[in-house]
Design a protein around this motif. Structure first.
Motif, PDB file in Angstrom:
ATOM      1  N   GLU A  14       0.806  -1.224   0.000  1.00 37.48           N
ATOM      2  CA  GLU A  14       0.000   0.000   0.000  1.00 37.48           C
ATOM      3  C   GLU A  14       0.843   1.281   0.000  1.00 37.48           C
ATOM      4  O   GLU A  14       0.574   2.225  -0.750  1.00 37.48           O
ATOM      5  N   TYR A  15       1.877   1.320   0.844  1.00 36.76           N
ATOM      6  CA  TYR A  15       2.732   2.522   0.932  1.00 36.76           C
ATOM      7  C   TYR A  15       3.449   2.777  -0.387  1.00 36.76           C
ATOM      8  O   TYR A  15       3.453   3.890  -0.911  1.00 36.76           O
ATOM      9  N   ARG A  18       1.033   4.044  -3.050  1.00 34.93           N
ATOM     10  CA  ARG A  18       0.654   5.454  -2.891  1.00 34.93           C
ATOM     11  C   ARG A  18       1.788   6.388  -3.316  1.00 34.93           C
ATOM     12  O   ARG A  18       1.567   7.384  -3.990  1.00 34.93           O
TER      13      ARG A  18
ATOM     14  N   TYR B  38       3.471   7.306   8.107  1.00 36.66           N
ATOM     15  CA  TYR B  38       2.541   6.924   7.048  1.00 36.66           C
ATOM     16  C   TYR B  38       1.171   6.638   7.652  1.00 36.66           C
ATOM     17  O   TYR B  38       1.074   5.892   8.628  1.00 36.66           O
ATOM     18  N   ASN B  39       0.132   7.236   7.071  1.00 41.51           N
ATOM     19  CA  ASN B  39      -1.239   6.975   7.525  1.00 41.51           C
ATOM     20  C   ASN B  39      -1.842   5.855   6.688  1.00 41.51           C
ATOM     21  O   ASN B  39      -2.112   6.049   5.507  1.00 41.51           O
ATOM     22  N   PRO B  40      -2.039   4.691   7.296  1.00 40.87           N
ATOM     23  CA  PRO B  40      -2.554   3.560   6.504  1.00 40.87           C
ATOM     24  C   PRO B  40      -4.025   3.744   6.131  1.00 40.87           C
ATOM     25  O   PRO B  40      -4.747   4.496   6.785  1.00 40.87           O
ATOM     26  N   SER B  41      -4.439   3.027   5.080  1.00 42.89           N
ATOM     27  CA  SER B  41      -5.856   3.057   4.688  1.00 42.89           C
ATOM     28  C   SER B  41      -6.673   2.322   5.748  1.00 42.89           C
ATOM     29  O   SER B  41      -6.115   1.556   6.552  1.00 42.89           O
TER      30      SER B  41
END
Lengths: 155, 63
Positions: A14-15, A18, B38-41
């Protein structure tokens, strides 16, 4: 839920996904700016009229390089390398894969020369192979270094 | 905004690698979440909460 076809070109993490989207978006904004500059220069000087194909190629190269360099400098390529032993193992893998690429690159270049598809001297061929693979090796090494440092800080 | 991912992970005797593998991300991503970089989903938050056996409130809610 994946809602765009562009996700097939993106990493699963995910990181990383993004960040890559940011890099691609930045490249797009640069592209628009570049087009604007070209438009203005062309309007006032007509300098690019005869060389539009070079401009197109340079735009493709610059945008691709931009995303690639941002990815390398971000230190997220080797996201699981934390221990010194893992670092050494990745370094060995990196040298191995770069060497394989060098052989493949030289093979294709020789085939193109021998078949007469592209005309260049043997010196050109050697220089091209060394330069391409040297740059690739340096880029991958920087990527590994930065990833290792970043991962150590986060552990 | 802080979070208590590291606290609950250590409580469960999991390494960053264990947690990362369990939810299908890289170790770096876990490190970034734990250090608030980091702001996770929401999807990733739920996955972390499930693996650690706690609620989202336990992990991310600040009193």
């Amino acid at each position: 839920m994946k809602e765009s076809w562009v996700t097939m070109f993106l990493p699963n993490d995910e990181y990383k996904e993004r960040r890559m989207l940011y890099f691609i978006a930045e490249a797009f904004v640069l592209f628009i700016g570049f087009l604007g500059v070209v438009f203005l220069l062309n309007r006032f000087s007509g300098i690019f009229n005869t060389e539009s194909s070079y401009i197109l190629l340079s735009v493709i190269a610059i945008l691709s390089l931009y995303v690639w360099i941002r990815y390398i400098v971000s230190g997220m390529e080797y996201a699981n390398v934390v221990e010194k032993s893992e670092y050494k193992m990745e370094l060995r893998k990196l040298i191995g894969s770069t060497s394989k690429f060098a052989v493949l690159f030289a093979g294709v270049a020789i085939a193109l020369k021998v078949t007469g598809v592209v005309v260049y001297s043997w010196v050109d061929l050697l220089a091209m192979t060394l330069l391409t693979n040297g740059l690739l090796l340096v880029a991958q090494f920087i990527s590994l270094q930065r990833s290792f440092r970043k991962n150590r800080e986060l552990s | 905004m802080g979070n208590r991912v590291k606290e609950h992970r250590v409580e469960k005797n999991l390494t960053q690698t264990d947690l990362a593998e369990a939810i299908g991300v890289t170790r770096q991503t876990i490190g970034l979440i734990e250090s608030n970089k980091y702001n996770p989903s929401l999807k990733l938050c739920i996955a972390i909460a499930r693996v650690l056996g706690v609620t989202l409130n336990d992990l991310f809610w600040e009193e």
